[in-house]
Design a protein around this motif. Structure first.
Motif, PDB file in Angstrom:
ATOM      1  N   GLN A  67     -11.104  12.280   5.605  1.00  0.00           N
ATOM      2  CA  GLN A  67     -10.430  13.896   6.256  1.00  0.00           C
ATOM      3  C   GLN A  67     -11.142  14.477   5.459  1.00  0.00           C
ATOM      4  O   GLN A  67     -10.622  15.196   4.267  1.00  0.00           O
ATOM      5  CB  GLN A  67      -8.625  13.552   6.326  1.00  0.00           C
ATOM      6  CG  GLN A  67      -8.381  14.869   7.431  1.00  0.00           C
ATOM      7  CD  GLN A  67      -8.768  14.449   8.745  1.00  0.00           C
ATOM      8  OE1 GLN A  67      -8.183  13.868   9.338  1.00  0.00           O
ATOM      9  NE2 GLN A  67      -8.814  15.828   9.132  1.00  0.00           N
ATOM     10  N   THR A  68     -11.606  15.483   5.896  1.00  0.00           N
ATOM     11  CA  THR A  68     -11.848  16.996   5.481  1.00  0.00           C
ATOM     12  C   THR A  68     -11.882  17.657   6.245  1.00  0.00           C
ATOM     13  O   THR A  68     -10.878  17.678   7.494  1.00  0.00           O
ATOM     14  CB  THR A  68     -13.664  16.994   5.378  1.00  0.00           C
ATOM     15  OG1 THR A  68     -14.299  16.463   6.995  1.00  0.00           O
ATOM     16  CG2 THR A  68     -14.159  15.153   4.734  1.00  0.00           C
ATOM     17  N   ASP A  69     -11.987  18.661   6.431  1.00  0.00           N
ATOM     18  CA  ASP A  69     -12.248  20.504   6.667  1.00  0.00           C
ATOM     19  C   ASP A  69     -12.613  20.628   8.211  1.00  0.00           C
ATOM     20  O   ASP A  69     -12.329  21.090   8.639  1.00  0.00           O
ATOM     21  CB  ASP A  69     -12.274  22.277   6.347  1.00  0.00           C
ATOM     22  CG  ASP A  69     -11.289  21.661   4.107  1.00  0.00           C
ATOM     23  OD1 ASP A  69     -10.437  21.364   5.167  1.00  0.00           O
ATOM     24  OD2 ASP A  69     -11.862  21.968   3.542  1.00  0.00           O
ATOM     25  N   LYS A  70     -13.619  19.602   8.272  1.00  0.00           N
ATOM     26  CA  LYS A  70     -14.509  19.804   9.570  1.00  0.00           C
ATOM     27  C   LYS A  70     -14.129  18.022  10.144  1.00  0.00           C
ATOM     28  O   LYS A  70     -15.222  17.758  11.472  1.00  0.00           O
ATOM     29  CB  LYS A  70     -16.154  19.525   9.029  1.00  0.00           C
ATOM     30  CG  LYS A  70     -16.313  21.078   8.237  1.00  0.00           C
ATOM     31  CD  LYS A  70     -16.970  22.074   8.697  1.00  0.00           C
ATOM     32  CE  LYS A  70     -17.415  23.271   7.423  1.00  0.00           C
ATOM     33  NZ  LYS A  70     -17.941  24.499   7.920  1.00  0.00           N
ATOM     34  N   GLY A  71     -13.317  17.854   9.947  1.00  0.00           N
ATOM     35  CA  GLY A  71     -12.661  16.622  10.420  1.00  0.00           C
ATOM     36  C   GLY A  71     -13.488  15.086   9.892  1.00  0.00           C
ATOM     37  O   GLY A  71     -13.290  15.322   9.096  1.00  0.00           O
ATOM     38  N   VAL A  72     -12.933  14.141  10.670  1.00  0.00           N
ATOM     39  CA  VAL A  72     -13.014  12.913   9.888  1.00  0.00           C
ATOM     40  C   VAL A  72     -14.548  12.509   9.769  1.00  0.00           C
ATOM     41  O   VAL A  72     -14.997  12.764  11.005  1.00  0.00           O
ATOM     42  CB  VAL A  72     -12.751  11.733  10.261  1.00  0.00           C
ATOM     43  CG1 VAL A  72     -12.943  10.328   9.920  1.00  0.00           C
ATOM     44  CG2 VAL A  72     -10.653  12.467  10.744  1.00  0.00           C
ATOM     45  N   VAL A  73     -14.378  12.346   8.160  1.00  0.00           N
ATOM     46  CA  VAL A  73     -16.461  12.045   8.298  1.00  0.00           C
ATOM     47  C   VAL A  73     -16.606  10.546   7.814  1.00  0.00           C
ATOM     48  O   VAL A  73     -15.394  10.330   7.475  1.00  0.00           O
ATOM     49  CB  VAL A  73     -17.299  12.808   7.144  1.00  0.00           C
ATOM     50  CG1 VAL A  73     -18.853  12.383   6.702  1.00  0.00           C
ATOM     51  CG2 VAL A  73     -16.663  13.994   7.170  1.00  0.00           C
ATOM     52  N   LYS A  74     -17.382   9.821   7.573  1.00  0.00           N
ATOM     53  CA  LYS A  74     -17.159   8.312   8.037  1.00  0.00           C
ATOM     54  C   LYS A  74     -18.433   8.226   6.767  1.00  0.00           C
ATOM     55  O   LYS A  74     -19.834   8.881   6.739  1.00  0.00           O
ATOM     56  CB  LYS A  74     -18.210   7.148   8.899  1.00  0.00           C
ATOM     57  CG  LYS A  74     -18.006   6.186   8.019  1.00  0.00           C
ATOM     58  CD  LYS A  74     -18.846   4.832   9.309  1.00  0.00           C
ATOM     59  CE  LYS A  74     -19.988   4.950   9.614  1.00  0.00           C
ATOM     60  NZ  LYS A  74     -21.292   3.854  10.284  1.00  0.00           N
ATOM     61  N   LEU A  75     -17.882   8.047   5.587  1.00  0.00           N
ATOM     62  CA  LEU A  75     -18.666   7.760   3.913  1.00  0.00           C
ATOM     63  C   LEU A  75     -19.152   6.476   3.949  1.00  0.00           C
ATOM     64  O   LEU A  75     -17.657   5.361   3.236  1.00  0.00           O
ATOM     65  CB  LEU A  75     -17.630   8.384   3.508  1.00  0.00           C
ATOM     66  CG  LEU A  75     -18.439   8.017   1.727  1.00  0.00           C
ATOM     67  CD1 LEU A  75     -19.783   8.500   1.464  1.00  0.00           C
ATOM     68  CD2 LEU A  75     -17.234   9.126   0.326  1.00  0.00           C
ATOM     69  N   SER A  76     -19.883   6.220   3.151  1.00  0.00           N
ATOM     70  CA  SER A  76     -20.546   4.857   3.269  1.00  0.00           C
ATOM     71  C   SER A  76     -21.225   4.953   2.175  1.00  0.00           C
ATOM     72  O   SER A  76     -22.372   5.579   1.992  1.00  0.00           O
ATOM     73  CB  SER A  76     -21.673   4.503   3.717  1.00  0.00           C
ATOM     74  OG  SER A  76     -20.781   4.183   5.431  1.00  0.00           O
TER      75      SER A  76
END
Length: 413
Positions: free
Chosen positions: A131-140
């Protein structure tokens, strides 16, 4: 080599002391500047409160701080089986090995990591929703080189930099001897109030006691304040395991020194350092100045662990503090540089002759470590008197513990 360099035959047992577990601080003092402060000067010890440090330094001092900022370097990923894999950032590998630049990577970067539950993570890519300021990011994360513990990080929003991702995904990397999970409060308390440059995986803990009020009082007194950067690596916790102390694989750390820092060092009457990392930075920069004087402008800023001892053995007439830093300043002016980046694995131990530092603010360190050897180099055999006094007077030890202000014993080179 130890014969030609006249290095001491160090017996680690001489730097051992009994540290009861209950004396290791699990939480910081609040407020920060109410922690205890032991003042050591010419063999005498006084017990104070940290905010009283203002009265212990006169306006001849220039005080150097390490403004590195601790990364939330500990990340957790879940396998489909439910097994948890811990990935702990150590050093960037690609697209750059420069920590400051690696923080600005977009969409992908490779780091050397320590990996918890390593055997359970064979080859599969692991994902986490961040969860970031820009929304949910997928980290792989995936193995770039499993044997070397190189891990590739990729994320699906390239407008976000790596520092944004780990700030959202990572956990505060409390040292292994603080035997508890990191909390939300640690994000603030395990940073100095002046931290700026992201890149450390351990706090420069001597600075944790300073408040903005204490910094202002020091400035009002005419004490000059300067900030250098040394990105503290996990190697700072590495125990000495080699039979011969000088064979210890000393950790290498990245440092940044500004032109303003060097000008201050040329003009300083007396120099005090907040923390062993600031000390390592300034002493290393001195030896870089010596290299410039001896070899000319094209030498690298990469100080090897025993290099100072080689230079001390080779000459009885080393450059003064002012001369060495003037050489660094001349180079910076000639090349139009506002800052210089270097690396150091300097090993400061008994027999080291300090070239820069007159006083040191530092916490109380683990027995039989490179940090205790550094303290012994600075104040001689009295290091034991200082540590015994701390144990006898209920001082709290290690990262979140109490502080000391040590003035160099001038008889002790």
């Amino acid at each position: 080599m130890s014969n030609t360099l006249n290095l001491p035959d160090i017996d680690l047992d001489d730097y051992q002391y009994d540290l009861p577990t209950e004396r290791i601080a699990k939480h910081p003092q609040s407020p920060r500047d109410e922690s205890k402060l032991m003042v050591y000067k010419q063999g005498e010890i006084e017990h104070k409160v940290f905010k009283e440090i203002v009265g212990e330094l006169d306006n001849q001092y220039t005080l150097f701080f390490n403004n590195t900022k601790v990364l939330p370097a500990r990340l957790y990923f879940k396998k489909e089986t439910g097994a948890q894999i811990e990935v702990f950032l150590l050093n960037p590998v690609a697209p750059t090995t420069d920590i400051s630049a690696a923080m600005l990577a977009e969409s992908g970067t490779v780091w050397e990591c320590a990996i918890g539950n390593f055997k359970r993570w064979k080859g599969q890519t692991l994902d986490a929703a961040v969860q970031t300021d820009k929304g949910v990011v997928k980290l792989s994360v995936s193995h770039e080189d499993r044997e070397k513990r190189y891990v590739r990080f990729e994320w699906d929003q390239p407008e976000l930099k790596f520092v944004d991702i780990i700030s959202a995904a990572g956990n505060t990397p409390l040292p292994p001897y603080i035997k508890r999970a990191a909390t939300e409060e640690d994000k603030d308390t395990y940073q100095t109030v002046y931290s700026k440059n992201e890149g450390a995986v351990a706090a420069p803990t001597a600075g944790l006691h300073f408040t903005k009020e204490v910094l202002q009082q020091l400035a009002d007194k005419g004490i000059k304040e300067e900030e250098v950067t040394l990105h503290v690596s996990a190697g700072t916790f590495k125990p000495i395991t080699s039979d011969k102390v000088t064979d210890h694989d000393m950790h290498n750390e990245q440092i940044i020194v500004t032109k303003e820092n060097v000008e201050a060092l040329v003009n300083a009457e007396k120099v005090a350092c907040v923390g062993t990392t600031s000390m390592r930075t300034l002493e290393s920069t001195y030896w870089y100045g010596v290299r410039l004087i001896e070899e000319g402008d094209d030498v690298s800023f990469d100080i090897k662990k025993l290099e100072p001892y080689e230079k001390m053995a080779a000459s009885d007439n080393l450059p003064t503090r002012k001369e060495a830093f003037q050489a660094v300043l001349n180079l910076m002016e000639k090349k139009g540089l506002e800052n210089i980046h270097g690396e150091t694995s300097i090993f400061i131990m008994p027999s080291y002759q300090f070239r820069v530092i007159d006083a040191l603010v530092t916490n109380f360190h683990l027995p039989s470590t490179t940090l205790v050897l550094l303290i012994a180099a600075f104040i001689g055999e009295d290091w034991r008197k200082v540590y015994n006094a701390a144990l006898d007077n209920d001082y709290r030890f290690l990262s979140y513990g109490d502080s000391s202000l040590l003035f160099r014993n001038k008889d002790n080179h």
